[in-house]
Scaffold this motif. Structure first.
Motif, short mmCIF file in Angstrom:
data_model
loop_
_atom_site.label_atom_id
_atom_site.label_comp_id
_atom_site.label_asym_id
_atom_site.label_seq_id
_atom_site.Cartn_x
_atom_site.Cartn_y
_atom_site.Cartn_z
N GLU A 1 -1.42 -2.47 -12.81
CA GLU A 1 -2.68 -1.95 -12.30
C GLU A 1 -2.53 -1.27 -10.94
OE1 GLU A 1 -5.26 -5.30 -12.34
OE2 GLU A 1 -5.77 -5.10 -14.47
N LEU A 2 -1.58 -1.76 -10.14
CA LEU A 2 -1.35 -1.18 -8.83
C LEU A 2 -0.29 -0.08 -8.85
CD1 LEU A 2 -1.38 -4.43 -6.63
CD2 LEU A 2 -3.18 -2.71 -6.82
N ARG B 1 -6.57 -6.74 -4.06
CA ARG B 1 -5.46 -7.08 -4.95
C ARG B 1 -4.13 -7.15 -4.19
NH1 ARG B 1 -6.28 -6.03 -10.33
NH2 ARG B 1 -8.46 -6.20 -9.68
N ILE B 2 -3.93 -6.24 -3.24
CA ILE B 2 -2.64 -6.29 -2.54
C ILE B 2 -2.59 -7.47 -1.55
CG2 ILE B 2 -2.18 -3.83 -2.81
CD1 ILE B 2 -2.96 -3.39 0.06
N ALA C 1 0.84 -1.21 0.00
CA ALA C 1 0.00 0.00 0.00
C ALA C 1 0.87 1.25 0.00
CB ALA C 1 -0.92 -0.01 1.22
N TYR D 1 1.07 -5.79 -11.33
CA TYR D 1 1.95 -4.69 -10.92
C TYR D 1 1.53 -3.39 -11.61
CZ TYR D 1 5.20 -8.13 -8.93
OH TYR D 1 5.78 -9.13 -8.19
N GLU E 1 -3.68 7.00 -5.41
CA GLU E 1 -4.26 5.69 -5.75
C GLU E 1 -4.09 4.69 -4.62
OE1 GLU E 1 -2.78 4.16 -9.44
OE2 GLU E 1 -2.62 6.17 -10.34
N ARG E 2 -3.16 4.97 -3.71
CA ARG E 2 -2.85 3.97 -2.69
C ARG E 2 -3.97 3.84 -1.68
NH1 ARG E 2 2.21 7.14 0.00
NH2 ARG E 2 2.93 6.69 -2.13
N ALA F 1 -8.37 -2.40 -4.84
CA ALA F 1 -6.94 -2.35 -4.54
C ALA F 1 -6.61 -3.09 -3.25
CB ALA F 1 -6.48 -0.89 -4.44
N TYR F 2 -7.52 -3.05 -2.28
CA TYR F 2 -7.28 -3.74 -1.01
C TYR F 2 -7.23 -5.25 -1.22
CZ TYR F 2 -8.22 0.69 1.37
OH TYR F 2 -8.17 1.99 1.80
N MET G 1 2.38 2.18 -3.51
CA MET G 1 1.51 2.59 -4.62
C MET G 1 1.56 4.09 -4.81
SD MET G 1 -1.79 0.07 -4.13
CE MET G 1 -2.75 0.97 -5.37
#
Length: 457
Positions: free
Chosen positions: A423-424, A394-395, A293, A421, A300-301, A391-392, A296
């Motif tokens: 996308e994030l 995905r990570i 997180a 990678y 976006e993070r 995003a949560y 990123m």
């Protein structure tokens, strides 16, 4: 390429003439695996296709036995006696009784691996029948494609959970387990932390008051801050000192939340062989989620604290499974053990009709936990999920795979597509460097996990 003596002798005894192939070569055929089981009646070797799910419950029912995976120490002694580092699916090698799944003998061509240093064997059906003629044939495996795990339909979770409870629970205790969807209640400490999180006027003193009201939690926070992982300058003398000078408001809030929820449910006494402890998994995933997180791009993070909390609670469903399905949790453990090549969700769905991720997300939602955490837990095994808070999720998926790559065995290892990678907004090399540093601090992470576990007992 030379075959080991034991394998060469087995081929000669069955009058099978076949040349070894380079290991990893694109050889056509279904890969086979050998599973070594045992119970009080003795040992048994089982052969099945690599891609299939071994239904241990079905096998035990057909044989009227209580077989489980043979302990690793006994497997090691057997391999040493035979003179092989790994045992291919050749039933004649051990001299034990053998059972072969019917799907194997219905396969036109099979591949045995490994059969020596960098070799495998490709056999047609008649050749393999000659090598396994003394084995019994039973049907005890399922193709993974037949197990329809609910990866992307969270709207069906509650119905599936109710159905699983109805299926596996006697009438006497069914109502109590129905109530489990709402209970146990969110611990008071966790309730106060959630209220604090949404209070725009919250200050550090409010958090310190909450932590100090729980003596075990207060002691834990001071211990965290004093650990070598944070390398604090000087002695940490109080909760206020730990929060203000070492750990910070956000981290303490989420560690306290994770610990409060972890104390809600007991750690099950049974667990699958090779299981990485609950709190070890929690800390590894939380640290990985926090690192990803933070790397990123700004704007976006995810919120660091929520990402960390999602990692800390990612396996909470494991504890809930043990509580909601206590008689069947042991079966789940034994089936996880004999299917290490499959994600736990496949075994859970086949056995119970619901997965730990579905159960945990449902309970978290009922408790009013942040949406980001609920979605991350529910979708953590779905790298293709697109939607709110993606995003949560995905990570969490990426963090698990990066830790698996470094030998931590937090599940089935999957290849990481480059698109994840992109996308994030992450640089793969920079991520790899950070993960290497995290794993290099293994002793500190393990110490932290140990403190969590001792505090939750």
């Amino acid at each position: 390429m030379e075959l080991p003596g034991a394998i060469r002798q087995a081929l000669e005894a069955a009058e099978v003439d076949v040349n070894p192939e380079p290991y990893g070569a694109p050889v056509q055929g279904s890969r086979l695996r050998l599973v070594l089981l045992g119970d009080e009646k003795g040992q048994l070797q089982v052969v099945c296709r690599q891609e299939d799910l071994l239904d241990l419950s079905s096998l035990n029912k057909q044989l009227d036995r209580d077989l489980m995976l043979l302990p690793q120490a006994e497997q090691a002694r057997l391999r040493k006696r035979i003179g092989l580092t790994e045992l291919p699916a050749l039933p004649t090698l051990t001299g034990w009784p053998a059972v072969v799944d019917s799907r194997v003998r219905a396969t036109d061509r099979v591949v045995l691996e490994p059969t020596g240093e960098n070799t495998c064997l490709a056999l047609d059906r008649d050749q393999y029948l000659a090598l396994s003629r003394s084995a019994n044939e039973l049907s005890f495996c399922l193709p993974v494609q037949s197990v329809d795990v609910n990866v992307s339909r969270p709207e069906n979770d509650r119905e599936q959970l109710h159905s699983a409870i109805q299926k596996f629970t006697g009438l006497r205790i069914r109502q109590r387990l129905e109530d489990t969807l709402e209970l146990p209640p969110l611990p008071q400490t966790a309730q106060r932390i959630i209220h604090l999180r949404v209070n725009p006027n919250a200050v550090m003193g409010d958090l310190v008051d909450i932590v100090e009201s729980d003596p075990s939690l207060a002691a834990q926070v001071v211990s965290w801050a004093s650990s070598s992982f944070y390398a604090a300058a000087g002695q940490v003398r109080s909760v206020h000192d730990a929060v203000s000078r070492v750990l910070g408001f956000d981290l303490v809030m989420n560690l306290a939340m994770g610990l409060a929820l972890g104390k809600t449910l007991k750690q099950p006494e049974d667990h699958p062989a090779g299981f990485v402890g609950y709190w070890q998994q929690a800390i590894w995933q939380a640290q990985a989620a926090g690192i990803l997180a933070g790397m990123m791009p700004r704007g976006e993070r995810p919120v660091f604290g929520l990402a960390y909390l999602a990692g800390l609670l990612h396996n909470f469903g494991y504890l809930v499974l043990a509580q909601v399905f206590p008689p069947h949790f042991r079966l789940a453990c034994r089936n996880w053990e004999v299917n290490p090549h499959l994600d736990t969700s496949v075994v859970e769905h086949q056995l119970l009709g619901v997965t730990r991720e579905q159960i945990a997300a449902e309970l978290m939602t009922n408790w009013g936990m942040p949406e980001e955490v609920c979605v991350a837990i529910r979708q953590q095994k779905n790298p293709d999920y697109e939607g709110d808070c993606q995003a949560y999720a995905r990570i969490l998926w990426l963090g698990r795979q990066l830790l698996n790559e470094r030998g931590l065995r937090l599940g089935v290892r999957q290849a990481i597509p480059e698109v994840v990678y992109r996308e994030l907004g992450l640089d793969p090399q920079a991520v790899a460097d950070q993960m290497d540093e995290l794993v290099a601090a293994r002793d500190s992470v393990m110490a932290m996990a140990g403190m969590m576990g001792s505090s939750a007992d």
